[in-house]
Enzyme design. Sequence first.
Site, PDB file in Angstrom:
ATOM      1  N   THR A  88       0.854  -1.190   0.000  1.00  0.00           N
ATOM      2  CA  THR A  88       0.000   0.000   0.000  1.00  0.00           C
ATOM      3  C   THR A  88       0.895   1.247   0.000  1.00  0.00           C
ATOM      4  OG1 THR A  88      -1.640  -1.235   1.252  1.00  0.00           O
ATOM      5  CG2 THR A  88      -1.851   1.161   1.281  1.00  0.00           C
ATOM      6  N   THR A 141       0.281  -8.878  -7.788  1.00  0.00           N
ATOM      7  CA  THR A 141      -1.128  -8.462  -7.779  1.00  0.00           C
ATOM      8  C   THR A 141      -1.186  -6.966  -8.047  1.00  0.00           C
ATOM      9  OG1 THR A 141      -1.578 -10.181  -6.172  1.00  0.00           O
ATOM     10  CG2 THR A 141      -3.211  -8.412  -6.357  1.00  0.00           C
ATOM     11  N   ALA A 196     -10.560 -10.385  -2.218  1.00  0.00           N
ATOM     12  CA  ALA A 196     -11.597  -9.639  -1.496  1.00  0.00           C
ATOM     13  C   ALA A 196     -12.703 -10.594  -1.041  1.00  0.00           C
ATOM     14  CB  ALA A 196     -12.158  -8.532  -2.388  1.00  0.00           C
ATOM     15  N   GLY A 203      -4.597 -12.101   8.635  1.00  0.00           N
ATOM     16  CA  GLY A 203      -3.331 -11.402   8.493  1.00  0.00           C
ATOM     17  C   GLY A 203      -2.776 -11.703   7.115  1.00  0.00           C
ATOM     18  N   CYS A 243      -1.370  -9.666   1.972  1.00  0.00           N
ATOM     19  CA  CYS A 243      -2.168  -9.319   0.792  1.00  0.00           C
ATOM     20  C   CYS A 243      -3.623  -8.909   1.021  1.00  0.00           C
ATOM     21  CB  CYS A 243      -2.105 -10.466  -0.197  1.00  0.00           C
ATOM     22  SG  CYS A 243      -0.431 -10.664  -0.830  1.00  0.00           S
TER      23      CYS A 243
END
Length: 451
Positions: free
Chosen positions: A94, A132, A225, A273, A276
């Site tokens: 991020t 990713t 997700a 955790g 990713c």
Amino acid sequence: MKIKNIACIGAGYVGGPTMAVIALKCPEINVTVVDIDINKIKAWNGPLENLPVFEPGLSEIIEFTRNKNLFFSNDIEKSIYESDMIFMAVNTPTKETGEGAGMASDLKYVIESSKMIAKYSESDKIIIEKSTLPVRTAEKIKEIVNKNSKSINFEILSNPEFLAEGTAIQDLFKSDRVLIGSDQTDMGIKAADKLSEIYERWIPKEKILRSNIWSSELSKLASNAMLAQRISSINSLSALCSETGADIDEVSKAIGMDHRIGSKFLKVSPGFGGSCFKKDILNLVYLCQFYGLDDIAEYWYGVVKINHYQQIRITEIIENYFKKNSLEKKISILGWAFKKNTNDSRESASIYITYKLLKLGFKVIIYDPMISREKIIKDINVLNQKEGELNENYLSNITVYESLESIVSVSKIIAILTEWDEFLNIEKPSSDYEIFDFRNILNKKSVKLRL
Ligand code: NAD
Ligand code: UGA
């Protein structure tokens, strides 16, 4: 053109194991895994018991292939120059600063790798996105590599990785699916055929899916997700169970037996955790916001919110127990890895829960079979650098033990946060010991405190 030389940029949890398996299954192809991290490459070339990535079955494959057709190197220029096909398996964390900070993926390593490919290539290459990535990253990569002025053809493919840590080798041997996204042009489809030929050595053809690049990039984010969403769903229900007397394991079993739902990823936990899930969902949220889909962004953000909520809830369960029983604030944490069978602690719930306990004035004793004292302290220090909430003596409140036996004898209150097999048979030395089994791995009758 037959693929003879593969390069992989990034020798981490994905690059190492995936390339080891490709080298094993394709003995006539030379596979070189490169990294900017000199120590990591040294470790990949060093003793099998100290490889940078621990995965069941990995060291055996490395032993068999290393220096036959699998090589680890820091010579990025040479490996790019010699390769026909280049995998990019660099990290995509991020973003910490700039536009999208705290949400969007930081593509600086992907951009850097693309620039190196542009600079050192002298022949046509197939470039594969293994990392990713946000949807439409391939466009950016194409733009960078096409700045190479030597009339080279670069085809970009998306081939996201679905392995899970701890079962990486098994997942790579028997993938549920291999996804290959390409431009829908003759050249794009031919490049995808070349990659498919590699996987076809061991993956049945019907499991190799083809799509356009954007579908492939988005499918990876969406898969993570949806997996994380199931965990947040069950964790959210665990809070309602605590209030109502329902048992979350019984509820999970009843839900999972519906074949339309399925039983996987419905295990209550201290929160997911790993490096990713959180970053990929935040990336998805950012993308939705970018395209003006604010309601959709909010929907997915809820998955991360519940994960955080669960960590706070667990800390409160512990704190309340100590208050109620007027106990000295001293607790043992079993497990630091974010799941069993990995030496990876990135984003582990243990880090966050321990941090909160330290903030509440607890003395914390920690044990994990694969994570070193140094790494544990580093994880806490890094979080404290961000949050800055601990008092200056916090290090004196942390003790790391090297064995399970010693920890059981020094502390009477134990919290299991990772489901390592060696924790399965812990027995209370006496009735005044208490075990918070937050992974629900112990025999139910032997445990009082759980989610
Ligand atoms: P990692 O941090 O373990 O490894 C990435 C490696 O890339 C590091 O060793 C880093 O030094 C190297 N690197 C960065 N920039 C470089 C450059 N310019 N040249 C050479 N090397 C460079 O990361 P990871 O866990 O292997 O993840 C890699 C990607 O795969 C991420 O996008 C992640 O989301 C995705 N992914 C990870 C997993 C997993 O289980 N860890 C599974 C599926 C997908
Ligand atoms: C996950 C996905 O499972 C992989 O498909 C994906 O390739 C990978 O992320 C990635 O992109 O990095 P990983 O994070 O290695 O793999 O491990 P998981 O088995 O998914 O576990 C993630 C976390 O969820 C762990 O902390 C685990 O304990 C937790 N979890 C898992 C639960 O809390 N409950 C469950 O029922 C399952």
